[in-house]
Enzyme design. Structure first.
Site, PDB file in Angstrom:
ATOM      1  N   LYS A  63      80.531  34.578  48.662  1.00  0.00           N
ATOM      2  CA  LYS A  63      79.109  34.307  48.813  1.00  0.00           C
ATOM      3  C   LYS A  63      78.799  32.860  48.409  1.00  0.00           C
ATOM      4  O   LYS A  63      79.346  32.354  47.425  1.00  0.00           O
ATOM      5  CB  LYS A  63      78.312  35.286  47.950  1.00  0.00           C
ATOM      6  CG  LYS A  63      76.810  35.252  48.137  1.00  0.00           C
ATOM      7  CD  LYS A  63      76.147  36.359  47.311  1.00  0.00           C
ATOM      8  CE  LYS A  63      74.651  36.394  47.488  1.00  0.00           C
ATOM      9  NZ  LYS A  63      74.017  37.495  46.714  1.00  0.00           N
TER      10      LYS A  63
ATOM     11  N   SER B 268      70.714  39.666  49.287  1.00  0.00           N
ATOM     12  CA  SER B 268      71.056  38.288  49.552  1.00  0.00           C
ATOM     13  C   SER B 268      72.518  38.063  49.931  1.00  0.00           C
ATOM     14  O   SER B 268      72.911  36.955  50.283  1.00  0.00           O
ATOM     15  CB  SER B 268      70.721  37.437  48.322  1.00  0.00           C
ATOM     16  OG  SER B 268      71.457  37.872  47.182  1.00  0.00           O
TER      17      SER B 268
ATOM     18  N   SER C 162      71.154  43.445  46.394  1.00  0.00           N
ATOM     19  CA  SER C 162      71.720  42.368  47.212  1.00  0.00           C
ATOM     20  C   SER C 162      73.162  42.574  47.632  1.00  0.00           C
ATOM     21  O   SER C 162      73.646  41.880  48.530  1.00  0.00           O
ATOM     22  CB  SER C 162      71.589  41.025  46.476  1.00  0.00           C
ATOM     23  OG  SER C 162      70.254  40.595  46.466  1.00  0.00           O
TER      24      SER C 162
END
Length: 483
Positions: free
Chosen positions: A78, A153, A177
């Site tokens: 990420k 996210s 997320s």
């Protein structure tokens, strides 16, 4: 033979048998990203040159007889994790040129396990959305329907996995997320028990990467199979060597059961503050039916369950207090003025958001004490049950919605509009008390979109929901590549 959608277990076996090399796996993954990511936009920062070097080194290491858990396996990370030599922006335009010089502790653990890092995956600005778009890297699309979000996210990571861009990824979770993107993209994710996985180096720029845990927030693994998810958690789990790791070693308990029929499961499909859409309800019931068919003890109600409305309100207050701590002083003072006008008996989520954003330290301590009461209630519940099955959000992936005004956004649940932020209540059920939760694929919507559920387990017994995830994968199926 294409390897891009094979499990890590299969890839490791093939590498050990000499059926494929890490260089071949890496080149195939790079070729797939270069071909398919134009439409998806999942891998926003590419590190292909260093990945090729790492793949060659992995093959050389294996040739010398080395054998580490992820040796030669291509993965993504990420964007919010620090990777030495690559930008870490958190989607903040002003930080587009921030480049850390040291890997986050989890990136270092991936490399130590032998993984080949292909690049970084897209996020929303400040990781603050259930979508993944920002002004630096643009919008990430759901591989199942480009007009819809992959979630956020960690949406870039979920979209990358669903598209075959690497075998594993790592993300983070404070408001679902990890779990929401897994649910929207049809992959697996695990929100670890709070404090189980070190977070150093997962920090907004240009903040120094120091070993401090952000309240509520965790980092965790994402994969295409339940067993791969457990494997990656084993790589990630453990205290930061700069702090608790000085004195403590990791000793996660084994799963409570090995057979599906031995599990005691509480199944929830309704929340008092927001309805559950029909597609998600069907997925929850599909899991419940599979459990019953295998002889598991399944209940739909329990007097031991903490009050869901109170839990959602408390989570909302803690989350907004956490987020608002970074607001400018002028904005915080304005929020305090708004909060003063909220009626003390107003228990709505809107009131909780305003109240939480203006929390004083005294308010935070009071909320933390109330959280401990919920944690104690969960301990009592988990003496009678092993896992709680719930929705992750009320709907499958929704169409892109880039309205910057969250208050005006709405989520459509079977044709009725509800406040966008209210869908966080299911994610918060595990986040607020710090419980582990495993997101698993559990079916498709009538439109063909993936639908997942979460398996919430007892604190620091992460192997229990992970084992149930593996058994359910065998019973109802798991990841399928987008059509």
């Amino acid at each position: 033979m294409e390897w891009s959608f094979r499990s890590v277990e299969e890839l490791v076996a093939a590498l050990r048998a000499g059926e494929v090399s890490s260089v071949e796996l890496t080149e195939e993954a790079i070729a797939r990203i270069e071909r398919d990511d134009k439409a998806i936009n999942a891998v926003c920062v590419r590190d292909f040159d260093r990945a090729r070097v790492a793949a060659r080194e992995a093959d050389e290491a294996r040739g010398r007889g080395e054998d580490r858990p992820l040796l030669g396996i291509p993965v993504t990370v990420k964007e919010s994790y620090n990777v030495a030599g690559l930008p870490t922006t958190w989607g903040i335009p002003e930080q587009r040129d921030f480049v850390p010089q040291e890997d986050a502790v989890q990136v270092a653990r991936l490399r130590a396990a032998g993984a080949v890092v292909l690049g970084k995956t897209n996020v929303p600005i400040m990781l603050g959305d259930l979508q993944s778009f920002n002004d630096i890297y643009g919008t990430t699309n759901n591989p199942w329907d480009l007009e819809r979000t992959p979630g956020g996210s960690s949406g870039g990571s979920a979209a990358a996995l669903a598209s075959g861009f690497g075998a594993l990824s790592i993300g983070s979770d404070i408001g679902g997320s990890l779990r929401t993107p897994a649910h929207f993209c049809g992959v697996y994710a695990h929100k670890p028990t709070f404090g189980l996985v070190a977070t150093r180096g997962h920090i907004p720029p240009p903040t120094p990467a120091l070993p401090s845990d952000r309240e509520l927030a965790v980092v965790g693994p994402m994969a295409r199979t339940a067993r791969d998810l457990a494997l990656l958690l084993d790589v990630m789990a453990g205290p930061d060597p700069l702090t608790l790791g000085v004195a403590y070693d990791l000793a996660l308990p084994a799963a409570r059961h090995e057979r599906l029929g031995d599990f005691r499961v509480l199944v929830l499909e309704e929340h008092p503050l927001i309805p559950t859409g029909s597609a998600v309800r069907a997925a929850v019931n599909r899991v419940a039916d599979a459990l019953v068919a295998e002889g598991a003890h399944v209940e739909r109600h329990s007097p031991l369950l903490p009050d869901l409305a109170e839990a959602a309100t408390l989570y909302t207050e803690l989350l907004l207090a956490n987020l608002a701590a970074a607001f400018p002083a002028e904005r915080y003072e304005l929020l305090r003025t708004f909060a003063a006008g909220v009626q003390p008996d107003d228990r709505s989520l809107d009131a909780a958001r305003v109240r939480g954003a203006a929390f004083s330290y005294r308010d935070w301590i009071d909320a933390s004490n109330r959280r401990e009461l919920h944690r104690h209630a969960w301990r009592q519940l988990f003496a009678e049950f092993d896992v709680v099955v719930t929705p992750i959000t009320p709907t499958p992936a929704f169409p892109h919605d880039h309205d910057p005004n969250f208050v005006e956004r709405r989520i459509d649940i079977d044709g009725v509009a509800y406040p966008f932020g209210d869908q966080l209540v299911w994610a918060g059920l595990a986040t607020m008390p710090g419980l582990p939760a495993t997101a698993i694929p559990a079916g498709r919507s009538p439109e063909g979109l993936p639908v997942g559920v979460q398996l919430i387990g007892p604190m620091f017994e992460d192997r229990t929901p992970l084992r149930l995830a593996e058994l359910l994968e065998q019973r109802i199926g798991g990841f399928e590549a987008p059509e």
